[in-house]
Scaffold this motif. Structure first.
Motif, mmCIF file in Angstrom:
data_model
loop_
_atom_site.group_PDB
_atom_site.id
_atom_site.type_symbol
_atom_site.label_atom_id
_atom_site.label_comp_id
_atom_site.label_asym_id
_atom_site.label_seq_id
_atom_site.Cartn_x
_atom_site.Cartn_y
_atom_site.Cartn_z
ATOM 1 N N ASN A 81 32.620 -36.359 -13.574
ATOM 2 C CA ASN A 81 32.564 -34.930 -13.895
ATOM 3 C C ASN A 81 31.409 -34.212 -13.195
ATOM 4 N N THR A 82 31.089 -34.660 -11.994
ATOM 5 C CA THR A 82 30.118 -33.952 -11.158
ATOM 6 C C THR A 82 30.830 -33.493 -9.892
ATOM 7 N N VAL A 83 30.308 -32.464 -9.276
ATOM 8 C CA VAL A 83 30.909 -31.897 -8.074
ATOM 9 C C VAL A 83 30.721 -32.866 -6.912
ATOM 10 N N VAL A 84 31.816 -33.147 -6.209
ATOM 11 C CA VAL A 84 31.763 -33.985 -5.004
ATOM 12 C C VAL A 84 31.658 -33.086 -3.782
ATOM 13 N N ALA A 85 32.515 -32.070 -3.684
ATOM 14 C CA ALA A 85 32.508 -31.167 -2.533
ATOM 15 C C ALA A 85 32.981 -29.782 -2.964
ATOM 16 N N VAL A 86 32.496 -28.763 -2.239
ATOM 17 C CA VAL A 86 32.941 -27.385 -2.464
ATOM 18 C C VAL A 86 33.969 -27.059 -1.387
ATOM 19 N N LEU A 87 35.182 -26.729 -1.811
ATOM 20 C CA LEU A 87 36.242 -26.376 -0.867
ATOM 21 C C LEU A 87 36.220 -24.891 -0.523
ATOM 22 N N GLN A 88 35.829 -24.084 -1.497
ATOM 23 C CA GLN A 88 35.723 -22.641 -1.279
ATOM 24 C C GLN A 88 34.624 -22.111 -2.197
ATOM 25 N N LYS A 89 33.710 -21.338 -1.628
ATOM 26 C CA LYS A 89 32.612 -20.780 -2.428
ATOM 27 C C LYS A 89 33.158 -19.813 -3.473
ATOM 28 N N GLY A 90 32.445 -19.737 -4.585
ATOM 29 C CA GLY A 90 32.762 -18.761 -5.616
ATOM 30 C C GLY A 90 31.732 -17.643 -5.564
ATOM 31 N N TYR A 91 31.937 -16.622 -6.364
ATOM 32 C CA TYR A 91 31.012 -15.482 -6.357
ATOM 33 C C TYR A 91 30.800 -14.954 -7.766
ATOM 34 N N LEU A 92 29.557 -14.543 -8.010
ATOM 35 C CA LEU A 92 29.158 -13.882 -9.258
ATOM 36 C C LEU A 92 28.745 -12.462 -8.932
ATOM 37 N N ILE A 93 28.967 -11.567 -9.865
ATOM 38 C CA ILE A 93 28.390 -10.231 -9.750
ATOM 39 C C ILE A 93 27.673 -9.975 -11.061
ATOM 40 N N ALA A 94 26.343 -9.891 -10.958
ATOM 41 C CA ALA A 94 25.495 -9.671 -12.142
ATOM 42 C C ALA A 94 25.845 -10.667 -13.255
ATOM 43 N N GLU A 95 25.887 -11.932 -12.920
ATOM 44 C CA GLU A 95 26.139 -13.041 -13.848
ATOM 45 C C GLU A 95 27.581 -13.132 -14.350
ATOM 46 N N ARG A 96 28.473 -12.319 -13.817
ATOM 47 C CA ARG A 96 29.887 -12.397 -14.193
ATOM 48 C C ARG A 96 30.652 -13.020 -13.029
ATOM 49 N N VAL A 97 31.513 -13.957 -13.329
ATOM 50 C CA VAL A 97 32.238 -14.667 -12.278
ATOM 51 C C VAL A 97 33.324 -13.759 -11.689
ATOM 52 N N LEU A 98 33.213 -13.513 -10.384
ATOM 53 C CA LEU A 98 34.278 -12.801 -9.671
ATOM 54 C C LEU A 98 35.368 -13.793 -9.278
ATOM 55 N N ARG A 99 34.907 -14.922 -8.765
ATOM 56 C CA ARG A 99 35.824 -15.983 -8.367
ATOM 57 C C ARG A 99 35.094 -17.302 -8.546
ATOM 58 N N PRO A 100 35.696 -18.263 -9.251
ATOM 59 C CA PRO A 100 35.032 -19.560 -9.397
ATOM 60 C C PRO A 100 35.053 -20.331 -8.073
ATOM 61 N N ALA A 101 34.091 -21.206 -7.905
ATOM 62 C CA ALA A 101 34.063 -22.066 -6.720
ATOM 63 C C ALA A 101 35.143 -23.136 -6.873
ATOM 64 N N LEU A 102 35.904 -23.363 -5.801
ATOM 65 C CA LEU A 102 36.927 -24.408 -5.818
ATOM 66 C C LEU A 102 36.248 -25.711 -5.404
ATOM 67 N N VAL A 103 36.297 -26.710 -6.275
ATOM 68 C CA VAL A 103 35.570 -27.952 -6.050
ATOM 69 C C VAL A 103 36.435 -29.173 -6.310
ATOM 70 N N THR A 104 35.998 -30.280 -5.719
ATOM 71 C CA THR A 104 36.555 -31.582 -6.121
ATOM 72 C C THR A 104 35.532 -32.228 -7.029
ATOM 73 N N VAL A 105 36.029 -32.974 -8.008
ATOM 74 C CA VAL A 105 35.156 -33.534 -9.042
ATOM 75 C C VAL A 105 35.286 -35.058 -9.034
ATOM 76 N N ALA A 106 34.175 -35.734 -9.299
ATOM 77 C CA ALA A 106 34.170 -37.198 -9.347
ATOM 78 C C ALA A 106 35.000 -37.667 -10.539
ATOM 79 N N ALA A 107 35.878 -38.624 -10.263
ATOM 80 C CA ALA A 107 36.729 -39.176 -11.332
ATOM 81 C C ALA A 107 35.930 -40.190 -12.137
ATOM 82 N N PRO A 108 36.310 -40.377 -13.408
ATOM 83 C CA PRO A 108 35.622 -41.396 -14.203
ATOM 84 C C PRO A 108 35.882 -42.785 -13.612
ATOM 85 N N LYS A 109 34.911 -43.669 -13.717
ATOM 86 C CA LYS A 109 35.040 -45.018 -13.138
ATOM 87 C C LYS A 109 35.788 -45.944 -14.056
#
Length: 191
Positions: A163-191
């Motif tokens: 449950n940690t970020v492995v890679a960012v596929l597309q950046k996300g953006y905030l405007i004044a602490e509000r999410v405009l678009r979340p970052a698209l990421v791949t996440v580490a699978a449980p072992k």
């Protein structure tokens, strides 16, 4: 002299009759005078209260008109704020548009010139976004996955905590602490 005595008694009878008549007249005059003075006092009090009522009614109407003016001005200001809210943002993007137009105007530019122009334009765009409180969400690898700012595209096996970020596929953006678009990421699978 016997005749004088009855004459003397006659005036006494008239005096007694007048005395008896006057107390009765003054007894009737006192309540009437009292009622007249009470009516005069109440009339004066009524006139004073009517004057106060007029003042209070006038003050109420003025306050009501002032409240209506404030409401109307507030609505106008809010309308203008909505209408021109993007004005500063649009103004900060004009240099970016100018740079893109300048790049298009150079059809024979080399790849190095185009790449340099693209980097300069990106710096202008990033600066414009930052001036308008738009910040990038680009978590480094190993950052704990935050569902409020990240969107997991897939879970991949990795040599890091689950449950940690492995890679960012597309950046996300905030405007004044509000999410405009979340970052698209791949996440580490449980072992």
């Amino acid at each position: 002299m016997t005749t004088a005595a009855p004459n003397d008694s006659a005036p006494n009878a008239d005096s007694k009759a007048d005395a008896n008549a006057n107390p009765g007249a003054s007894a009737h005059a006192d309540p009437i005078e009292h009622e007249v003075s009470e009516i005069a006092r109440l009339s004066a009090e009524l006139a004073e209260l009517q004057g106060r009522h007029t003042e209070v009614a006038d003050a109420f109407l003025r306050a009501k008109a002032e409240a209506e003016n404030i409401r109307r001005r507030s609505e106008e200001e809010m309308s203008k704020a909505r209408k021109f809210a993007v004005e500063a943002f649009a103004e900060s993007l004009l240099p970016v548009a100018d740079s893109l137009n300048a790049a298009i105007a150079l059809p024979n530019a080399s790849n190095e010139q185009l790449l340099e122009g693209v980097h300069a334009t990106l710096r202008q765009l990033t600066s414009a976004l930052e001036r308008n409180k738009v910040t990038v969400i680009a978590p480094p690898a190993g950052t704990r996955f935050d569902p409020h700012q990240h969107q997991a595209i897939s879970m991949v096996p990795a040599e890091q905590d689950a449950n940690t970020v492995v890679a960012v596929l597309q950046k996300g953006y905030l405007i004044a602490e509000r999410v405009l678009r979340p970052a698209l990421v791949t996440v580490a699978a449980p072992k």
